[in-house]
Write a protein that holds these residues in place. Structure first.
Motif, PDB file in Angstrom:
ATOM      1  N   VAL A  96       0.873  -1.166   0.000  1.00  0.00           N
ATOM      2  CA  VAL A  96       0.000   0.000   0.000  1.00  0.00           C
ATOM      3  C   VAL A  96       0.915   1.223   0.000  1.00  0.00           C
ATOM      4  CG1 VAL A  96      -1.918   1.192   1.113  1.00  0.00           C
ATOM      5  CG2 VAL A  96      -1.704  -1.294   1.344  1.00  0.00           C
ATOM      6  N   ARG A  97       0.888   1.983  -1.076  1.00  0.00           N
ATOM      7  CA  ARG A  97       1.869   3.041  -1.271  1.00  0.00           C
ATOM      8  C   ARG A  97       1.208   4.369  -1.588  1.00  0.00           C
ATOM      9  NH1 ARG A  97       6.099  -0.372  -5.132  1.00  0.00           N
ATOM     10  NH2 ARG A  97       6.973  -1.674  -3.460  1.00  0.00           N
ATOM     11  N   VAL A  98       1.870   5.439  -1.174  1.00  0.00           N
ATOM     12  CA  VAL A  98       1.442   6.787  -1.526  1.00  0.00           C
ATOM     13  C   VAL A  98       2.220   7.234  -2.756  1.00  0.00           C
ATOM     14  CG1 VAL A  98       1.371   9.196  -0.786  1.00  0.00           C
ATOM     15  CG2 VAL A  98       0.829   7.376   0.849  1.00  0.00           C
ATOM     16  N   LYS A  99       1.495   7.702  -3.775  1.00  0.00           N
ATOM     17  CA  LYS A  99       2.093   8.153  -5.020  1.00  0.00           C
ATOM     18  C   LYS A  99       1.608   9.563  -5.362  1.00  0.00           C
ATOM     19  CE  LYS A  99       4.208   4.301  -6.419  1.00  0.00           C
ATOM     20  NZ  LYS A  99       5.631   4.224  -6.822  1.00  0.00           N
ATOM     21  N   ARG A 100       2.250  10.177  -6.337  1.00  0.00           N
ATOM     22  CA  ARG A 100       1.792  11.490  -6.799  1.00  0.00           C
ATOM     23  C   ARG A 100       0.532  11.362  -7.643  1.00  0.00           C
ATOM     24  NH1 ARG A 100       6.840  15.205  -8.580  1.00  0.00           N
ATOM     25  NH2 ARG A 100       5.215  16.770  -8.319  1.00  0.00           N
ATOM     26  N   GLU A 101       0.415  10.236  -8.379  1.00  0.00           N
ATOM     27  CA  GLU A 101      -0.775   9.961  -9.177  1.00  0.00           C
ATOM     28  C   GLU A 101      -1.135   8.489  -8.995  1.00  0.00           C
ATOM     29  OE1 GLU A 101      -0.743  11.763 -13.333  1.00  0.00           O
ATOM     30  OE2 GLU A 101       1.387  11.857 -12.832  1.00  0.00           O
ATOM     31  N   ILE A 102      -2.428   8.160  -9.069  1.00  0.00           N
ATOM     32  CA  ILE A 102      -2.805   6.753  -8.963  1.00  0.00           C
ATOM     33  C   ILE A 102      -2.623   6.037 -10.296  1.00  0.00           C
ATOM     34  CG2 ILE A 102      -4.341   7.020  -7.001  1.00  0.00           C
ATOM     35  CD1 ILE A 102      -6.711   7.021  -8.945  1.00  0.00           C
ATOM     36  N   VAL A 103      -2.531   6.787 -11.378  1.00  0.00           N
ATOM     37  CA  VAL A 103      -2.096   6.253 -12.664  1.00  0.00           C
ATOM     38  C   VAL A 103      -1.291   7.373 -13.324  1.00  0.00           C
ATOM     39  CG1 VAL A 103      -4.276   6.901 -13.804  1.00  0.00           C
ATOM     40  CG2 VAL A 103      -2.786   5.202 -14.860  1.00  0.00           C
ATOM     41  N   THR A 104      -0.028   7.100 -13.605  1.00  0.00           N
ATOM     42  CA  THR A 104       0.909   8.165 -13.943  1.00  0.00           C
ATOM     43  C   THR A 104       0.814   8.570 -15.400  1.00  0.00           C
ATOM     44  OG1 THR A 104       2.418   7.389 -12.227  1.00  0.00           O
ATOM     45  CG2 THR A 104       3.320   8.861 -13.902  1.00  0.00           C
ATOM     46  N   MET A 105       0.351   9.806 -15.628  1.00  0.00           N
ATOM     47  CA  MET A 105       0.289  10.379 -16.968  1.00  0.00           C
ATOM     48  C   MET A 105       1.205  11.591 -17.100  1.00  0.00           C
ATOM     49  SD  MET A 105      -3.072  11.619 -19.079  1.00  0.00           S
ATOM     50  CE  MET A 105      -3.219  11.202 -20.827  1.00  0.00           C
ATOM     51  N   GLY A 106       1.580  12.172 -15.953  1.00  0.00           N
ATOM     52  CA  GLY A 106       2.473  13.319 -15.987  1.00  0.00           C
ATOM     53  C   GLY A 106       1.829  14.590 -16.484  1.00  0.00           C
ATOM     54  N   GLN A 107       0.493  14.679 -16.356  1.00  0.00           N
ATOM     55  CA  GLN A 107      -0.235  15.883 -16.753  1.00  0.00           C
ATOM     56  C   GLN A 107      -0.985  16.400 -15.518  1.00  0.00           C
ATOM     57  OE1 GLN A 107      -0.232  17.218 -20.049  1.00  0.00           O
ATOM     58  NE2 GLN A 107       1.438  15.748 -20.280  1.00  0.00           N
ATOM     59  N   PRO A 108      -0.348  17.236 -14.706  1.00  0.00           N
ATOM     60  CA  PRO A 108      -0.921  17.616 -13.414  1.00  0.00           C
ATOM     61  C   PRO A 108      -2.237  18.377 -13.496  1.00  0.00           C
ATOM     62  CG  PRO A 108       1.009  18.961 -13.941  1.00  0.00           C
ATOM     63  CD  PRO A 108       0.977  17.849 -14.940  1.00  0.00           C
ATOM     64  N   ASP A 109      -2.543  18.965 -14.654  1.00  0.00           N
ATOM     65  CA  ASP A 109      -3.780  19.746 -14.776  1.00  0.00           C
ATOM     66  C   ASP A 109      -4.984  18.896 -15.158  1.00  0.00           C
ATOM     67  OD1 ASP A 109      -2.371  22.051 -14.166  1.00  0.00           O
ATOM     68  OD2 ASP A 109      -1.913  22.498 -16.262  1.00  0.00           O
ATOM     69  N   ILE A 110      -4.777  17.610 -15.438  1.00  0.00           N
ATOM     70  CA  ILE A 110      -5.880  16.742 -15.830  1.00  0.00           C
ATOM     71  C   ILE A 110      -6.678  16.327 -14.593  1.00  0.00           C
ATOM     72  CG2 ILE A 110      -6.497  14.520 -16.855  1.00  0.00           C
ATOM     73  CD1 ILE A 110      -5.559  16.583 -18.864  1.00  0.00           C
TER      74      ILE A 110
END
Length: 315
Positions: A96-110
């Motif tokens: 169980v991990r904390v991430k910046r995104e739950i699915v990484t797309m690299g588009q922070p405004d989405i």
């Protein structure tokens, strides 16, 4: 689908996601890990400020306990869950991990909570993608597409979901043309990547965007094989490797070095060695790396023969 209506089988597998605002990621992580371990549930859950995502496996009761904890989170009562079954536990660990995104797309405004494409029920999907005025895009990675995809689907050839925005921007004119824009239908394994990819296209000014509700897994579960436009098998991120229609176990193996699926032809390659390498990754590794993988694989088989847990298994 309620957990009590799950497919029959000794192990219940639940693939889930929900885009929701998570304020205390560390606290949520600690609580979900506690519930997983207390109920013998293994697999991976990712927590980010944008929501929760993962695939877990365990007893029906254990899965119900974890889902109960997730549904108790703010705005997560309607978490999307797809159930299947496995003959044996498909995961070695609980993560169980904390991430910046739950699915990484690299588009922070989405933000998929604000705008996404139109959901299409699996029973209506065939008519949409058979329409010659529809462009069908597989949003998954190249190694997933290699195992199976829909008829007429375009393969972006991406190695990572993070590559999808750049691919679309580079190919946009060729795909959409200069006249009336075509409909764009996109799909992925369970639906989560399409939440972001359709939101991305909407932000890029593409309005007529659709995605397969519940993803490939829901389609394979719902649509009869004799009516299906799916070709091949669907790669899944656990020890089952691939599944087919009715979510039956597939025929692919997993290369434990590069994590790519390997079909029967690949296993017959002289470059394939179980637990060591496959034709796709043989040239990416040195003799020393292959020797280390070979020894690890030998130790794993030895532990199994003695009835011990996998050396990497941590519950």
């Amino acid at each position: 689908m309620d957990v009590n209506d799950r497919p029959d089988g000794p192990v219940t597998v639940a693939a889930l996601y929900r885009f929701a605002r998570v304020e205390d990621c560390a606290g949520v992580r600690a609580e979900l890990e506690r519930v997983c371990r207390a109920n013998g549930v293994r697999g991976t859950l990712l927590i980010a400020r944008e929501g929760v995502n993962g695939t877990i496996a365990g007893s029906a009761e254990g899965i119900a306990a974890v889902l109960g904890a997730i549904r108790a989170m703010p705005d997560c009562a309607d978490v999307d869950v797809k159930f299947s079954s496995a003959e044996a536990m498909p995961f070695h660990r609980t993560k169980v991990r904390v991430k910046r995104e739950i699915v990484t797309m690299g588009q922070p405004d989405i933000d998929p909570r604000a705008s996404v494409g139109t959901y299409v029920d699996p029973l209506d999907w065939n008519a949409l993608i058979a329409d010659p005025d529809t462009i069908v895009i597989d949003t998954r990675n190249d190694y997933e597409v290699a195992a199976g995809t829909f008829a007429r689907a375009i393969d972006p050839g991406t190695a990572s979901f993070r590559d999808f925005p750049a691919w679309f921007r580079a190919e946009r004119e060729r795909l959409l043309g200069q006249g009336k824009p075509p409909k764009v239908a996109m799909f992925c394994t369970g639906g989560i990547r399409c939440e972001k990819s359709t939101a991305f296209l909407k932000q890029e000014g593409v309005d007529d965007v659709y995605h397969l509700k519940g993803g490939i897994l829901k389609y394979l579960e719902t649509v009869p094989q004799d009516e299906s436009l799916w070709r091949g098998e669907c790669f899944v991120f656990d020890q089952r490797v691939t599944v087919g229609h009715g979510l039956a176990p597939g025929t692919h193996s997993l290369c434990f070095c590069c994590r790519r699926p390997v079909d029967a032809a690949g296993r017959s390659s002289p470059l394939y060695e179980e637990g060591v390498s496959c034709a796709a990754c043989h040239g990416e590794r040195s003799d020393e790396q292959r020797a280390s993988a070979r020894e690890r694989h030998r130790q794993e088989r030895l532990a199994e023969s003695r009835g011990r847990a996998h050396v990497g298994a941590v519950l």
